[in-house]
Design an enzyme around this catalytic site. Structure first.
Site, PDB file in Angstrom:
ATOM      1  N   LYS A 180       8.305  49.533  47.066  1.00  0.00           N
ATOM      2  CA  LYS A 180       6.964  49.257  48.602  1.00  0.00           C
ATOM      3  C   LYS A 180       5.801  50.075  48.528  1.00  0.00           C
ATOM      4  O   LYS A 180       5.369  49.810  48.546  1.00  0.00           O
ATOM      5  CB  LYS A 180       8.296  49.759  49.759  1.00  0.00           C
ATOM      6  CG  LYS A 180       9.767  48.858  50.056  1.00  0.00           C
ATOM      7  CD  LYS A 180      10.091  49.466  51.089  1.00  0.00           C
ATOM      8  CE  LYS A 180      10.960  50.504  51.001  1.00  0.00           C
ATOM      9  NZ  LYS A 180      11.840  51.044  50.535  1.00  0.00           N
ATOM     10  N   ARG A 240      21.310  57.757  49.416  1.00  0.00           N
ATOM     11  CA  ARG A 240      20.305  57.175  49.705  1.00  0.00           C
ATOM     12  C   ARG A 240      20.990  55.766  49.969  1.00  0.00           C
ATOM     13  O   ARG A 240      20.006  55.074  50.746  1.00  0.00           O
ATOM     14  CB  ARG A 240      18.425  57.466  49.344  1.00  0.00           C
ATOM     15  CG  ARG A 240      18.550  58.960  49.290  1.00  0.00           C
ATOM     16  CD  ARG A 240      17.344  59.124  49.074  1.00  0.00           C
ATOM     17  NE  ARG A 240      15.646  58.355  49.377  1.00  0.00           N
ATOM     18  CZ  ARG A 240      14.903  58.101  48.291  1.00  0.00           C
ATOM     19  NH1 ARG A 240      14.702  58.366  47.534  1.00  0.00           N
ATOM     20  NH2 ARG A 240      13.782  56.853  49.432  1.00  0.00           N
ATOM     21  N   ARG A 278      14.186  50.637  59.916  1.00  0.00           N
ATOM     22  CA  ARG A 278      15.238  51.006  59.044  1.00  0.00           C
ATOM     23  C   ARG A 278      16.441  50.369  59.366  1.00  0.00           C
ATOM     24  O   ARG A 278      17.319  50.931  59.219  1.00  0.00           O
ATOM     25  CB  ARG A 278      14.823  52.590  58.669  1.00  0.00           C
ATOM     26  CG  ARG A 278      14.081  52.027  57.252  1.00  0.00           C
ATOM     27  CD  ARG A 278      14.033  54.080  57.106  1.00  0.00           C
ATOM     28  NE  ARG A 278      13.096  54.078  55.738  1.00  0.00           N
ATOM     29  CZ  ARG A 278      13.017  54.833  54.646  1.00  0.00           C
ATOM     30  NH1 ARG A 278      13.635  56.294  55.321  1.00  0.00           N
ATOM     31  NH2 ARG A 278      12.477  55.326  54.402  1.00  0.00           N
ATOM     32  N   ARG A 329      11.439  66.046  43.701  1.00  0.00           N
ATOM     33  CA  ARG A 329      11.658  66.254  45.025  1.00  0.00           C
ATOM     34  C   ARG A 329      12.925  65.951  45.165  1.00  0.00           C
ATOM     35  O   ARG A 329      14.069  65.974  44.970  1.00  0.00           O
ATOM     36  CB  ARG A 329      10.860  65.502  45.743  1.00  0.00           C
ATOM     37  CG  ARG A 329       9.468  65.019  46.333  1.00  0.00           C
ATOM     38  CD  ARG A 329       8.878  64.070  47.337  1.00  0.00           C
ATOM     39  NE  ARG A 329       9.618  63.356  47.442  1.00  0.00           N
ATOM     40  CZ  ARG A 329       8.986  61.672  47.362  1.00  0.00           C
ATOM     41  NH1 ARG A 329       8.104  62.305  47.830  1.00  0.00           N
ATOM     42  NH2 ARG A 329      10.441  61.011  47.542  1.00  0.00           N
ATOM     43  N   ARG A 342      11.734  59.723  39.053  1.00  0.00           N
ATOM     44  CA  ARG A 342      10.078  60.998  39.890  1.00  0.00           C
ATOM     45  C   ARG A 342      10.069  61.864  39.730  1.00  0.00           C
ATOM     46  O   ARG A 342      10.775  62.600  40.031  1.00  0.00           O
ATOM     47  CB  ARG A 342       9.975  59.737  40.684  1.00  0.00           C
ATOM     48  CG  ARG A 342       9.054  60.568  41.755  1.00  0.00           C
ATOM     49  CD  ARG A 342       8.650  59.433  42.699  1.00  0.00           C
ATOM     50  NE  ARG A 342       9.607  59.295  43.692  1.00  0.00           N
ATOM     51  CZ  ARG A 342       9.530  58.137  44.337  1.00  0.00           C
ATOM     52  NH1 ARG A 342       8.394  57.668  45.070  1.00  0.00           N
ATOM     53  NH2 ARG A 342      10.372  58.660  45.700  1.00  0.00           N
TER      54      ARG A 342
END
Length: 218
Positions: free
Chosen positions: A13, A171, A88, A160, A127
């Site tokens: 996204k 998640r 969401r 992160r 990431r």
């Protein structure tokens, strides 16, 4: 025009949001970016949001809705905006519809980025972010020239808390529990445009532009 991006974490996204913004010049409303900025500043709202995000949990609806409402009312959103990461939940979607209705506006396009969960975990856990300039990398798809070092400023890269593999799995579970019903909610209303987000980012961008151009956004 108001465009909503929907999809699980790691579905691309953010990458597609950048492409949309460059082509269509819409104000970008990203709740994730707003919460991370507030957390970095150490504000009460930011610290509250961070406590949920670090665990891979959604920030409570009332906090999120209030933040988005403030942003949509700003002058630069009068002609439209791109909503990335909101809504969401069905509660957030209902609140958004009521908010826009009170302003005489509506959602014009909802893009859903569909990707296999196994691909998502690889994307999320790979990431890396620069500790100094916040440049983003991926160990599989966009690695730095030197492992663990930022190409731009030479600072160290880090993962992160919300990008760690165990958090990535959680998640996705949270998404299935809270946001997947929202996808069905919009599907039942015939408001979703499905985007296959498994191919390369450039291929996905072509699909996104085709969908938005059909609505007269070009």
């Amino acid at each position: 025009m108001i465009v909503v991006l929907l999809g699980p974490p790691g579905s691309g996204k953010g990458t597609q949001a950048d492409a949309i913004l460059a082509r269509y010049n819409l104000p970008h409303i990203s709740t994730g970016d707003m919460f991370r900025s507030a957390a970095a500043e150490g504000t009460p709202l930011g610290l509250k949001a961070k406590s949920f995000m670090d665990k891979g949990l959604l920030v409570p609806d009332d906090t999120t809705i209030g933040l988005v409402q403030e942003r949509i009312l700003k002058p630069d959103c009068e002609q439209g905006c791109l909503l990335d990461g909101f809504p969401r939940t069905i509660a957030q979607a209902t609140a958004l519809d009521l908010m826009l209705e009170s302003l005489g506006r509506k959602i014009d396009c909802i893009l859903y980025f569909d990707v296999d969960p196994q691909i998502l975990v690889k994307r999320l856990s790979g990431r890396r972010i620069c500790t100094k300039c916040d440049a983003s990398y991926h160990i599989l798809f966009q690695p730095p020239l030197q492992e663990g070092i930022c190409d731009h400023c030479g600072a160290e890269l880090y993962t992160r808390d919300d990008d760690k593999e165990e958090t990535a799995h959680h998640r996705l579970e949270v998404f299935e529990m809270n946001t997947a019903p929202l996808v069905d909610f919009y599907l039942d209303q015939g408001r979703i445009t499905d985007i296959n987000a498994a191919p390369s980012p450039k291929e996905v961008t072509v699909s996104v532009f085709a969908a938005l151009d059909k609505l007269g956004l070009a």
